[in-house]
Design a protein around this motif. Structure first.
Motif, short mmCIF file in Angstrom:
data_model
loop_
_atom_site.label_atom_id
_atom_site.label_comp_id
_atom_site.label_asym_id
_atom_site.label_seq_id
_atom_site.Cartn_x
_atom_site.Cartn_y
_atom_site.Cartn_z
N GLN A 61 47.71 45.19 43.03
CA GLN A 61 47.48 44.38 41.81
C GLN A 61 47.42 42.88 42.10
O GLN A 61 46.98 42.11 41.28
CB GLN A 61 48.60 44.65 40.80
CG GLN A 61 48.39 45.90 39.97
CD GLN A 61 48.63 47.16 40.76
OE1 GLN A 61 49.56 47.25 41.54
NE2 GLN A 61 47.78 48.14 40.57
N VAL A 89 50.65 40.61 36.42
CA VAL A 89 50.46 41.97 36.93
C VAL A 89 51.12 42.98 35.98
O VAL A 89 50.60 44.06 35.73
CB VAL A 89 51.02 42.05 38.37
CG1 VAL A 89 51.40 43.46 38.77
CG2 VAL A 89 50.01 41.47 39.35
N LYS A 113 45.01 41.48 37.38
CA LYS A 113 45.03 41.35 38.85
C LYS A 113 45.19 39.86 39.16
O LYS A 113 44.60 39.02 38.48
CB LYS A 113 43.71 41.84 39.46
CG LYS A 113 43.37 43.27 39.11
CD LYS A 113 43.84 44.24 40.15
CE LYS A 113 43.34 45.64 39.87
NZ LYS A 113 43.95 46.65 40.68
#
Length: 200
Positions: A99, A118, A123
């Motif tokens: 992520q 996250v 992301k």
């Protein structure tokens, strides 16, 4: 409260990061690991929300841990921390469903912010790492990668031939082609370069 684990083989850096992130009102450091295998064990035991993970660690790399977590369907989100943009690492990280991909020397506020983002499903990536990772395409075919992985595991050309149901001569030809493409003289060098670039 966001529960996190920090996996980093440099103890001073890991301790400093843990102390600073623990000061955040909504973040709790529940575990620390000094290598990849320890990180994997802690993630499975403690089930944290996020694991901040260095790439280059003893026993298992951060990317190997991330790949295993994806296979196991683990819900822990992974943020990779690194000091450099190696071609192939970012690509491998994306495939492992990480992520975040951040520079280690980002200010702790930025890392804390990334953890929160996250957790919201976003992301987080340091732009320098993306541009640094776009330098080189993987020149190896999937069969060449397969053969090089087996060679990296210590198999001889004869053993690789038996494993893949190919003739010994075919495997020798593949290995010769791999050495040419990577401009190296030995299989050991070829494996090292391909692993560094994240190609295998």
């Amino acid at each position: 409260m966001i529960r996190i684990i920090i996996a980093e083989d440099q103890r001073l850096l890991r301790g400093a990061m843990a102390s600073l992130l623990d000061l955040e009102d909504d973040i709790e450091v529940v575990g620390e690991a000094g290598d990849g295998a320890e990180a994997l064990a802690q993630i499975e035991k403690l089930q944290p929300d996020v694991c901040l993970m260095d790439i280059e660690m003893p026993r298992m790399s951060g990317l190997e841990v991330a790949e295993l977590l994806k296979k196991k369907g683990c819900s822990t989100r992974v943020i990779i921390l690194t000091t450099f943009a190696r071609p192939g690492y970012f690509e491998r990280g994306v495939k492992a469903d990480i992520q975040g991909y951040l520079l280690k020397d980002e200010p702790v506020e930025k890392i804390a912010g990334a953890i929160r983002q996250v957790m919201l499903g976003h992301k987080e990536v340091s732009p320098e790492l993306v541009f640094g990772s776009l330098r080189e395409e993987n020149p190896l075919t999937s069969r060449e990668r397969e053969i090089l992985k087996l060679a990296g595991g210590g198999q001889t050309a004869g053993e690789i031939a038996a494993t893949l149901h190919l003739s010994y001569g075919t495997v020798r030809n593949y290995i010769s082609e791999i050495l040419n493409k990577l401009e190296v003289k030995s299989r050991i060098e070829a494996v090292r370069i391909a692993e560094e670039k994240g190609w295998i």
